[in-house]
Every structure is written in structure tokens, then in C-alpha cells.
Design a protein around this motif. Structure first.
Motif, mmCIF file in Angstrom:
data_model
loop_
_atom_site.group_PDB
_atom_site.id
_atom_site.type_symbol
_atom_site.label_atom_id
_atom_site.label_comp_id
_atom_site.label_asym_id
_atom_site.label_seq_id
_atom_site.Cartn_x
_atom_site.Cartn_y
_atom_site.Cartn_z
ATOM 1 N N MET A 193 -25.748 -79.423 -40.355
ATOM 2 C CA MET A 193 -24.861 -79.157 -41.480
ATOM 3 C C MET A 193 -24.566 -80.424 -42.277
ATOM 4 S SD MET A 193 -24.661 -75.970 -41.516
ATOM 5 C CE MET A 193 -23.488 -75.787 -42.839
ATOM 6 N N SER A 194 -24.558 -81.579 -41.615
ATOM 7 C CA SER A 194 -24.313 -82.833 -42.326
ATOM 8 C C SER A 194 -25.376 -83.068 -43.397
ATOM 9 C CB SER A 194 -24.276 -84.007 -41.341
ATOM 10 O OG SER A 194 -25.466 -84.050 -40.582
ATOM 11 N N THR A 195 -26.599 -82.663 -43.140
ATOM 12 C CA THR A 195 -27.673 -82.775 -44.125
ATOM 13 C C THR A 195 -27.539 -81.683 -45.180
ATOM 14 O OG1 THR A 195 -29.253 -83.874 -42.679
ATOM 15 C CG2 THR A 195 -30.178 -82.529 -44.439
ATOM 16 N N ILE A 196 -27.262 -80.473 -44.759
ATOM 17 C CA ILE A 196 -27.166 -79.342 -45.687
ATOM 18 C C ILE A 196 -26.074 -79.591 -46.729
ATOM 19 C CG2 ILE A 196 -26.534 -76.893 -45.839
ATOM 20 C CD1 ILE A 196 -28.242 -76.497 -43.282
ATOM 21 N N TYR A 197 -24.959 -80.194 -46.319
ATOM 22 C CA TYR A 197 -23.876 -80.476 -47.265
ATOM 23 C C TYR A 197 -24.278 -81.498 -48.326
ATOM 24 C CZ TYR A 197 -20.702 -78.076 -44.028
ATOM 25 O OH TYR A 197 -20.086 -77.149 -43.223
ATOM 26 N N GLN A 198 -25.271 -82.332 -48.037
ATOM 27 C CA GLN A 198 -25.693 -83.383 -48.972
ATOM 28 C C GLN A 198 -26.881 -82.983 -49.847
ATOM 29 O OE1 GLN A 198 -25.842 -87.428 -47.238
ATOM 30 N NE2 GLN A 198 -25.108 -86.463 -45.356
ATOM 31 N N LEU A 199 -27.397 -81.791 -49.657
ATOM 32 C CA LEU A 199 -28.563 -81.354 -50.425
ATOM 33 C C LEU A 199 -28.209 -81.092 -51.883
ATOM 34 C CD1 LEU A 199 -30.161 -78.795 -47.936
ATOM 35 C CD2 LEU A 199 -31.055 -81.047 -48.539
ATOM 36 N N PRO A 200 -29.183 -81.295 -52.782
ATOM 37 C CA PRO A 200 -28.956 -80.932 -54.181
ATOM 38 C C PRO A 200 -28.969 -79.404 -54.326
ATOM 39 C CG PRO A 200 -31.216 -81.633 -53.873
ATOM 40 C CD PRO A 200 -30.500 -81.856 -52.561
ATOM 41 N N SER A 201 -28.752 -78.927 -55.518
ATOM 42 C CA SER A 201 -28.767 -77.485 -55.782
ATOM 43 C C SER A 201 -30.172 -76.924 -55.597
ATOM 44 C CB SER A 201 -28.303 -77.205 -57.205
ATOM 45 O OG SER A 201 -27.008 -77.693 -57.408
ATOM 46 N N VAL A 202 -30.249 -75.628 -55.286
ATOM 47 C CA VAL A 202 -31.538 -74.951 -55.156
ATOM 48 C C VAL A 202 -32.274 -75.076 -56.485
ATOM 49 C CG1 VAL A 202 -32.642 -72.693 -54.831
ATOM 50 C CG2 VAL A 202 -30.752 -73.380 -53.351
ATOM 51 N N GLY A 203 -33.565 -75.394 -56.403
ATOM 52 C CA GLY A 203 -34.387 -75.568 -57.590
ATOM 53 C C GLY A 203 -34.586 -77.026 -57.969
ATOM 54 N N GLU A 204 -33.775 -77.914 -57.408
ATOM 55 C CA GLU A 204 -33.895 -79.335 -57.716
ATOM 56 C C GLU A 204 -34.812 -80.033 -56.720
ATOM 57 O OE1 GLU A 204 -30.294 -81.490 -58.472
ATOM 58 O OE2 GLU A 204 -29.330 -79.739 -59.363
ATOM 59 N N LYS A 205 -35.231 -81.247 -57.090
ATOM 60 C CA LYS A 205 -36.107 -82.059 -56.238
ATOM 61 C C LYS A 205 -35.299 -82.625 -55.065
ATOM 62 C CE LYS A 205 -39.384 -85.864 -56.570
ATOM 63 N NZ LYS A 205 -40.011 -86.854 -57.459
ATOM 64 N N VAL A 206 -35.927 -82.644 -53.892
ATOM 65 C CA VAL A 206 -35.266 -83.156 -52.693
ATOM 66 C C VAL A 206 -36.268 -83.946 -51.847
ATOM 67 C CG1 VAL A 206 -35.705 -81.099 -51.267
ATOM 68 C CG2 VAL A 206 -33.730 -82.539 -50.769
ATOM 69 N N THR A 207 -35.764 -84.971 -51.161
ATOM 70 C CA THR A 207 -36.564 -85.724 -50.202
ATOM 71 C C THR A 207 -35.881 -85.596 -48.850
ATOM 72 O OG1 THR A 207 -37.269 -87.291 -51.890
ATOM 73 C CG2 THR A 207 -37.497 -87.982 -49.589
ATOM 74 N N VAL A 208 -36.634 -85.152 -47.860
ATOM 75 C CA VAL A 208 -36.086 -84.929 -46.526
ATOM 76 C C VAL A 208 -36.910 -85.715 -45.512
ATOM 77 C CG1 VAL A 208 -35.514 -83.174 -44.803
ATOM 78 C CG2 VAL A 208 -35.381 -82.594 -47.221
ATOM 79 N N LEU A 209 -36.242 -86.549 -44.720
ATOM 80 C CA LEU A 209 -36.904 -87.231 -43.602
ATOM 81 C C LEU A 209 -37.051 -86.215 -42.493
ATOM 82 C CD1 LEU A 209 -34.803 -90.499 -43.694
ATOM 83 C CD2 LEU A 209 -37.086 -90.144 -44.615
ATOM 84 N N THR A 210 -38.190 -86.207 -41.809
ATOM 85 C CA THR A 210 -38.434 -85.140 -40.844
ATOM 86 C C THR A 210 -38.811 -85.657 -39.452
ATOM 87 O OG1 THR A 210 -40.747 -84.973 -41.503
ATOM 88 C CG2 THR A 210 -39.180 -83.518 -42.618
ATOM 89 N N HIS A 211 -38.662 -84.756 -38.507
ATOM 90 C CA HIS A 211 -39.099 -84.975 -37.128
ATOM 91 C C HIS A 211 -39.849 -83.712 -36.740
ATOM 92 C CE1 HIS A 211 -38.987 -86.218 -32.897
ATOM 93 N NE2 HIS A 211 -38.776 -84.939 -32.652
ATOM 94 N N LEU A 212 -41.096 -83.846 -36.351
ATOM 95 C CA LEU A 212 -41.919 -82.705 -35.961
ATOM 96 C C LEU A 212 -41.926 -82.592 -34.441
ATOM 97 C CD1 LEU A 212 -43.942 -80.437 -36.692
ATOM 98 C CD2 LEU A 212 -45.749 -82.168 -36.572
#
Length: 191
Positions: A32-51
């Protein structure tokens, strides 16, 4: 390994987000800490990931900051802590709160997170000691409860968690919390 995804945020359905990267939609689990910082749907986003690759699934976990991803990776190294529990911890506490709880060996903060019982909290404290944030256990003259209260007071005054923790390392012979706050403020004023 997929380390970062950059694209258009298509959907947010906690705990999952969907990011379109050149026509491929990546479904990513996020705290949720990441979800709260996301831009609006439709905008560009960069997400660091762990597979995470398991026998029955390939799961992608996403984070806005490197500190969140690093904390997630340390959490899943603890025996008995899976990815879902690590996401739950990151959703219930921010990175600095987790580091502070580990540094102060304060299990009461961790047990407030859904899915973390007393034994699991104690295992987290034991296995992550010295791995997240500075080790404050060696501050002999200040009782742990006072350390926690002094740090909270300094943070309420606008100092960062890191500044507060560094200031209490230098405290000597603290009689009460107000005395500790005064001494810590003098230390911070010098820096």
C-alpha cells in the motif's frame, strides 16, 4: 531478472497494479505504501521490481523506492516470512518505521501488522538486527522506551528519523525523556 518497469499505469486494484510497457501488460503486486504514491491511471509510471520464481508461479512485486525494495528483499530472507507477509509489513509500516523497530528491538510495532504474531515479530527482530537501519541496541545509558519516545518527539519537531537516531546515539546519562529531548536538540543544533 526484471528489475524495473516503465510504462503507462493501466489499472490499480490493491494489492495489484497493471502497467503497460510497449503493449505488454505487467501485473505487479505492490504494498500500500507504493500504491499511495502512484500517479493517476493513464499516466507514466516507473516501478522497481522483484521477480519471484516458484514452481507454480512467476510473481512480480513492485516498489516506488529502492528502500522499499531492499526492505522487502531483507524481509523475505527471514525464515517463515513469505512475499505476502513482507508486503503486509510494508503496507502496515513505512521503511523508516520498520528500521526503527528493528534498531530498537521493539516488537510492539510489528505485532500491529496483520499476520504478524509475537513469535514472528521476535524472529524478525532477531534476524534483521543490524541489517535495517543503524543498530541502536548499544546505547546503554538510555532505556529503550525512552529512546523510542525521544525519537518520536524529534520526528514530531520536523527532524528525519535518521537524524533523530543519530542524535540519540550521543546521549549520556539520561534521567527522563524531556532531558533526552533537550540533549538531542543540542546535538542536532551543532550539526
Amino acid at each position: 531478472m526484471i528489475g524495473r518497469i516503465q510504462g503507462q499505469l493501466i489499472a490499480v486494484t490493491p494489492p495489484k497494479i497493471l502497467v503497460d510497457c510497449h503493449g505488454v501488460g505487467y501485473e505487479i503486486d505492490a504494498p500500500m505504501s507504493t500504491i499511495y504514491q502512484l500517479p493517476s491511471v493513464g499516466e507514466k509510471v516507473t516501478v522497481l521490481t522483484h521477480l519471484a520464481i516458484r514452481e507454480d508461479a512467476h510473481q512480480l512485486f513492485g516498489f516506488i523506492t529502492e528502500a522499499e525494495r531492499m526492505t522487502f528483499r531483507e524481509l523475505i530472507k527471514v525464515s517463515g516470512i513469505g512475499a505476502r507477509t513482507a508486503l503486509s509489513v510494508l503496507s502496515g509500516l513505512n521503511v523508516s518505521e520498520i528500521a526503527q523497530a528493528i534498531s530498537l528491538q521493539d516488537s510492539s510495532r510489528l505485532v500491529k501488522v496483520p499476520g504478524i504474531g509475537k513469535k514472528t515479530a521476535e524472529r524478525l527482530l532477531l534476524e534483521l538486527k543490524g541489517k535495517l537501519g543503524p543498530d541502536l541496541g548499544h546505547v546503554a545509558h538510555t532505556p529503550a522506551g525512552n529512546q523510542h519516545e525521544i525519537i518520536q518527539a524529534l520526528c514530531a519537531l520536523g527532524y528525519s528519523d535518521k537524524e533523530a537516531q543519530l542524535a540519540i546515539k550521543d546521549l549520556k546519562d539520561i534521567q527522563d525523556v524531556s532531558d533526552g529531548i533537550r540533549q538531542a536538540l543540542k546535538i542536532l543544533a551543532k550539526n
